[in-house]
Design a protein around this motif. Structure first.
Motif, mmCIF file in Angstrom:
data_model
loop_
_atom_site.group_PDB
_atom_site.id
_atom_site.type_symbol
_atom_site.label_atom_id
_atom_site.label_comp_id
_atom_site.label_asym_id
_atom_site.label_seq_id
_atom_site.Cartn_x
_atom_site.Cartn_y
_atom_site.Cartn_z
ATOM 1 N N HIS A 31 0.823 -1.216 0.000
ATOM 2 C CA HIS A 31 0.000 0.000 0.000
ATOM 3 C C HIS A 31 0.853 1.258 0.000
ATOM 4 C CE1 HIS A 31 -3.529 2.468 0.683
ATOM 5 N NE2 HIS A 31 -2.877 3.066 1.654
ATOM 6 N N ASP A 32 1.970 1.226 0.715
ATOM 7 C CA ASP A 32 2.829 2.401 0.871
ATOM 8 C C ASP A 32 4.270 1.959 0.634
ATOM 9 O OD1 ASP A 32 4.550 4.378 1.961
ATOM 10 O OD2 ASP A 32 3.016 5.028 3.377
ATOM 11 N N ARG A 53 9.003 4.248 -11.478
ATOM 12 C CA ARG A 53 7.553 4.280 -11.704
ATOM 13 C C ARG A 53 7.305 4.007 -13.178
ATOM 14 N NH1 ARG A 53 3.255 8.737 -9.441
ATOM 15 N NH2 ARG A 53 1.400 7.777 -10.364
ATOM 16 N N SER A 55 4.127 3.277 -16.298
ATOM 17 C CA SER A 55 2.723 3.200 -16.709
ATOM 18 C C SER A 55 2.614 2.852 -18.188
ATOM 19 C CB SER A 55 2.002 4.520 -16.408
ATOM 20 O OG SER A 55 2.630 5.581 -17.091
ATOM 21 N N ASP A 68 -0.584 1.850 -13.550
ATOM 22 C CA ASP A 68 0.427 2.829 -13.204
ATOM 23 C C ASP A 68 0.978 2.354 -11.870
ATOM 24 O OD1 ASP A 68 1.991 5.044 -12.594
ATOM 25 O OD2 ASP A 68 0.296 6.411 -12.323
ATOM 26 N N LEU A 69 2.239 2.010 -11.840
ATOM 27 C CA LEU A 69 2.795 1.442 -10.620
ATOM 28 C C LEU A 69 4.205 1.942 -10.386
ATOM 29 C CD1 LEU A 69 4.855 -1.030 -11.660
ATOM 30 C CD2 LEU A 69 2.664 -2.113 -12.066
ATOM 31 N N GLU A 70 4.607 1.842 -9.136
ATOM 32 C CA GLU A 70 5.975 2.154 -8.751
ATOM 33 C C GLU A 70 6.516 0.930 -8.046
ATOM 34 O OE1 GLU A 70 8.579 5.537 -6.320
ATOM 35 O OE2 GLU A 70 6.393 5.600 -6.251
ATOM 36 N N GLN A 86 3.831 -0.816 -5.640
ATOM 37 C CA GLN A 86 2.685 -0.014 -5.222
ATOM 38 C C GLN A 86 1.934 0.418 -6.482
ATOM 39 O OE1 GLN A 86 3.470 3.420 -2.739
ATOM 40 N NE2 GLN A 86 1.399 4.196 -3.004
ATOM 41 N N TYR A 87 0.681 -0.026 -6.597
ATOM 42 C CA TYR A 87 -0.161 0.355 -7.731
ATOM 43 C C TYR A 87 -0.799 1.713 -7.458
ATOM 44 C CZ TYR A 87 0.101 -4.175 -10.030
ATOM 45 O OH TYR A 87 0.542 -5.294 -10.698
ATOM 46 N N ARG A 88 -0.705 2.610 -8.431
ATOM 47 C CA ARG A 88 -1.409 3.887 -8.378
ATOM 48 C C ARG A 88 -2.718 3.758 -9.162
ATOM 49 N NH1 ARG A 88 2.020 6.564 -4.885
ATOM 50 N NH2 ARG A 88 4.152 6.262 -5.521
ATOM 51 N N MET A 89 -2.698 2.887 -10.185
ATOM 52 C CA MET A 89 -3.869 2.549 -10.982
ATOM 53 C C MET A 89 -3.666 1.117 -11.455
ATOM 54 S SD MET A 89 -5.208 4.109 -14.601
ATOM 55 C CE MET A 89 -4.195 3.054 -15.604
ATOM 56 N N GLU A 91 -7.044 1.386 -8.917
ATOM 57 C CA GLU A 91 -7.165 1.807 -7.516
ATOM 58 C C GLU A 91 -6.846 0.625 -6.596
ATOM 59 O OE1 GLU A 91 -7.681 4.498 -4.546
ATOM 60 O OE2 GLU A 91 -7.837 4.944 -6.672
#
Length: 166
Positions: A31-32, A53, A55, A68-70, A86-89, A91
């Motif tokens: 998550h973080d 990161r 995408s 979109d991930l880091e 960590q996925y940003r997209m 959600e």
């Protein structure tokens, strides 16, 4: 797109040498990312590696939908390599319930000496113990060894194993 290999075709090889396989890494969705990198470097001594990161369309092809991930790669001198993602997209969903008996649940194991000191370090960094005190294995090839399951920052299961002959 290539069709998937069938069991019969995967055993045949046109090469003079058989295909090889080796362990690459363990991937953990978190998550973080900053919190998880701090946890694994501070508690277990993982060394930070590449952090990036992404995408790009090829990422979405791999994971099955646009993403979109880091991610950060961490390494131990022994060769173990973990990839924290960590996925940003899409959600992010809530962490799993962590129940080890659910099909699909995964864990990784770190072989340690002085298991009690490692548990203490992990607890001080926010981990929690699943099985209470480390359990002494009473039978089989690992008789006398000790083992404990911990939950990491995102409820991932981390097994610590202290071999009796180590």
């Amino acid at each position: 797109m290539k069709p998937p290999l069938s069991p019969a075709s995967s055993t045949r090889s046109t090469h003079l040498c058989a295909p090889s396989v080796r362990f690459g890494h363990v991937g953990l969705t978190v998550h973080d990312l900053d919190r998880s990198v701090a946890f694994y470097t501070a508690v277990f001594g993982f060394e930070p590696g590449m952090r990036v990161r992404r995408s790009a369309a090829w990422i979405g092809e791999i994971v099955g939908e646009p993403a979109d991930l880091e991610f950060a790669h961490l390494h131990l001198p022994s060769g173990l390599h973990i990839e924290l993602i960590q996925y940003r997209m899409p959600e992010p969903l809530s962490p799993s319930d962590g129940l080890t008996w659910r099909p699909g649940h995964q864990h990784f194991c770190l072989t340690v000496s002085d298991i009690d000191s490692w548990v203490e370090r992990a607890l001080a960094a926010g981990a929690r113990v699943v099985s209470g005190e480390p359990v002494t294995i009473p039978e089989g090839k690992n008789s006398g060894s000790r083992c404990v399951y911990l939950r990491g920052p995102d409820e991932e299961t981390i097994e610590l194993f202290e071999p009796v002959h180590g």
